[in-house]
Structures are given as C-alpha cells and as structure tokens.
Design a protein around this motif. Structure first.
Motif, PDB file in Angstrom:
ATOM      1  N   LEU A 117     -64.055 -29.814 -24.048  1.00 28.16           N
ATOM      2  CA  LEU A 117     -64.279 -31.128 -24.637  1.00 28.16           C
ATOM      3  C   LEU A 117     -63.348 -31.361 -25.825  1.00 28.16           C
ATOM      4  CD1 LEU A 117     -68.162 -31.511 -24.501  1.00 28.16           C
ATOM      5  CD2 LEU A 117     -66.453 -32.747 -23.172  1.00 28.16           C
ATOM      6  N   ILE A 118     -63.132 -30.333 -26.626  1.00 27.89           N
ATOM      7  CA  ILE A 118     -62.202 -30.456 -27.759  1.00 27.89           C
ATOM      8  C   ILE A 118     -60.788 -30.715 -27.254  1.00 27.89           C
ATOM      9  CG2 ILE A 118     -61.098 -29.161 -29.638  1.00 27.89           C
ATOM     10  CD1 ILE A 118     -63.835 -27.870 -30.147  1.00 27.89           C
TER      11      ILE A 118
ATOM     12  N   ALA B 104     -68.476 -32.260 -28.863  1.00 31.70           N
ATOM     13  CA  ALA B 104     -68.163 -30.841 -28.706  1.00 31.70           C
ATOM     14  C   ALA B 104     -68.598 -30.042 -29.930  1.00 31.70           C
ATOM     15  CB  ALA B 104     -66.665 -30.666 -28.472  1.00 31.70           C
TER      16      ALA B 104
ATOM     17  N   ARG C  86     -72.402 -22.034 -24.648  1.00 27.58           N
ATOM     18  CA  ARG C  86     -72.136 -23.415 -25.025  1.00 27.58           C
ATOM     19  C   ARG C  86     -70.684 -23.632 -25.435  1.00 27.58           C
ATOM     20  NH1 ARG C  86     -75.831 -21.369 -29.061  1.00 27.58           N
ATOM     21  NH2 ARG C  86     -74.668 -21.014 -30.962  1.00 27.58           N
TER      22      ARG C  86
ATOM     23  N   PHE D  21     -68.476 -25.125 -22.787  1.00 31.15           N
ATOM     24  CA  PHE D  21     -68.488 -26.579 -22.702  1.00 31.15           C
ATOM     25  C   PHE D  21     -67.736 -27.209 -23.865  1.00 31.15           C
ATOM     26  CE2 PHE D  21     -72.444 -25.425 -20.458  1.00 31.15           C
ATOM     27  CZ  PHE D  21     -72.117 -25.946 -19.215  1.00 31.15           C
ATOM     28  N   ALA D  22     -67.810 -26.593 -25.038  1.00 28.07           N
ATOM     29  CA  ALA D  22     -67.234 -27.188 -26.244  1.00 28.07           C
ATOM     30  C   ALA D  22     -65.708 -27.144 -26.241  1.00 28.07           C
ATOM     31  CB  ALA D  22     -67.786 -26.497 -27.482  1.00 28.07           C
TER      32      ALA D  22
ATOM     33  N   GLY E 251     -71.356 -27.059 -29.988  1.00 21.52           N
ATOM     34  CA  GLY E 251     -70.996 -25.732 -30.497  1.00 21.52           C
ATOM     35  C   GLY E 251     -71.841 -25.282 -31.666  1.00 21.52           C
TER      36      GLY E 251
END
Length: 74
Positions: free
Chosen positions: A9-10, A43, A2, A5-6, A47
C-alpha cells in the motif's frame, strides 16, 4: 502479517503521488495525489494497529481507575 499489506500500500501510494499525467490536467493530478496520500495513511494505520494484551494480574492504582471509567461510560 499486517506488514505484508502495509508495504504494498505504501508503494502504491508513493507511485500515485509521484505520477503526473499531462492528459488529466492539474485537477486530476491533485486528485491522484490525494488518493495516494490516503492510501499511505491507510497503510500506516494498518501497520501501527496494536493488539490488546490480556493482563492476568490484579488491577491496582491507575489501572483500576481506568477500568472504572470504562464501565461508567458503558
């Protein structure tokens, strides 16, 4: 997994917060900042998502009362 993905996005959220465009005006920049903060919040939620663990031990004490409360709510 995950975090894969986080982290992007951050970075996208931070880019949107730091970006300012004169052509879209003050309101456009505020909207872009709000979208950036929203992406960062998503995000963080991705996380921090924790998996539930299956406990194979006998429930006693507070665990048993929590399970009774859950069944009562259902």
């Amino acid at each position: 997994m995950r975090f894969l993905f986080a982290i992007p996005l951050i970075l996208i959220g931070a880019f949107l917060i730091g970006l300012s465009i004169d052509d879209i005006g003050d309101i456009g920049n505020v909207i872009m900042d709000i979208i950036g903060w929203g992406i960062i919040l998503v995000a963080i939620l991705i996380g921090r998502h924790k998996k539930e663990k299956n406990h194979h031990h006998k429930q006693t004490g507070s665990d048993a009362s929590i399970m009774e409360d859950r069944f009562f709510l259902i």
